[in-house]
Design a protein around this motif. Structure first.
Motif, mmCIF file in Angstrom:
data_model
loop_
_atom_site.group_PDB
_atom_site.id
_atom_site.type_symbol
_atom_site.label_atom_id
_atom_site.label_comp_id
_atom_site.label_asym_id
_atom_site.label_seq_id
_atom_site.Cartn_x
_atom_site.Cartn_y
_atom_site.Cartn_z
ATOM 1 N N ALA A 34 -7.389 -2.993 -8.044
ATOM 2 C CA ALA A 34 -6.304 -2.039 -8.016
ATOM 3 C C ALA A 34 -5.891 -1.605 -9.407
ATOM 4 C CB ALA A 34 -5.101 -3.174 -7.448
ATOM 5 N N THR A 47 2.317 -6.957 -7.871
ATOM 6 C CA THR A 47 2.305 -5.781 -7.175
ATOM 7 C C THR A 47 1.842 -4.817 -8.160
ATOM 8 O OG1 THR A 47 4.299 -6.483 -5.800
ATOM 9 C CG2 THR A 47 3.677 -4.014 -5.873
ATOM 10 N N THR A 50 -0.505 1.846 -7.404
ATOM 11 C CA THR A 50 -1.716 2.658 -7.348
ATOM 12 C C THR A 50 -1.251 4.118 -6.941
ATOM 13 O OG1 THR A 50 -2.375 2.479 -5.117
ATOM 14 C CG2 THR A 50 -3.102 0.786 -6.786
ATOM 15 N N SER A 53 -0.412 4.032 -3.090
ATOM 16 C CA SER A 53 0.702 2.994 -2.435
ATOM 17 C C SER A 53 0.854 1.650 -3.586
ATOM 18 C CB SER A 53 0.366 2.391 -1.320
ATOM 19 O OG SER A 53 -0.967 1.611 -1.289
ATOM 20 N N ASP A 54 1.916 1.030 -2.974
ATOM 21 C CA ASP A 54 1.971 -0.224 -3.878
ATOM 22 C C ASP A 54 0.932 -1.290 -3.199
ATOM 23 O OD1 ASP A 54 4.016 0.653 -5.250
ATOM 24 O OD2 ASP A 54 5.731 -0.510 -4.768
ATOM 25 N N VAL A 55 0.221 -2.395 -4.046
ATOM 26 C CA VAL A 55 -0.738 -3.080 -3.607
ATOM 27 C C VAL A 55 -0.221 -4.536 -3.916
ATOM 28 C CG1 VAL A 55 -3.231 -3.871 -3.778
ATOM 29 C CG2 VAL A 55 -2.680 -1.531 -3.721
ATOM 30 N N ILE A 57 -0.793 -8.338 -4.394
ATOM 31 C CA ILE A 57 -2.045 -9.111 -4.472
ATOM 32 C C ILE A 57 -1.580 -10.619 -4.614
ATOM 33 C CG2 ILE A 57 -4.135 -9.274 -5.708
ATOM 34 C CD1 ILE A 57 -3.724 -6.430 -6.865
#
Length: 81
Positions: A34, A47, A50, A53-55, A57
């Motif tokens: 990411a 978080t 990108t 979108s928001d990823v 993890i």
């Protein structure tokens, strides 16, 4: 004298929100990255915002993380031929 590279979890915990980062983490069939701005951090997850979108993890899945330079400016589209 060698400088020690912080563990991914330590780096993320110490990074300021808004820092541009790349985070490598485990997925079901391997690893993925990411790349974006760190916009959230808790004891259990981080978080990354990108381009798409928001990823979110889970920190238990993170295998590497580091800061990266700002993204280069986007180019203007080429005129149609």
């Amino acid at each position: 004298m060698s400088s020690q590279i912080p563990a991914p979890r330590q780096f993320l915990a110490g990074a300021s929100l808004g820092t541009r980062v790349v985070v490598r983490y485990r997925i079901s069939d391997g690893l993925t990255d990411a790349l974006g701005d760190l916009v959230g951090m808790s004891d259990a997850e981080c978080t990354v915002r990108t381009r798409r979108s928001d990823v979110v993890i889970p920190l238990d899945l993170v295998v590497a993380a580091k800061p990266v330079p700002p993204a280069p400016p986007r180019r203007n589209p080429r005129p149609a031929p």
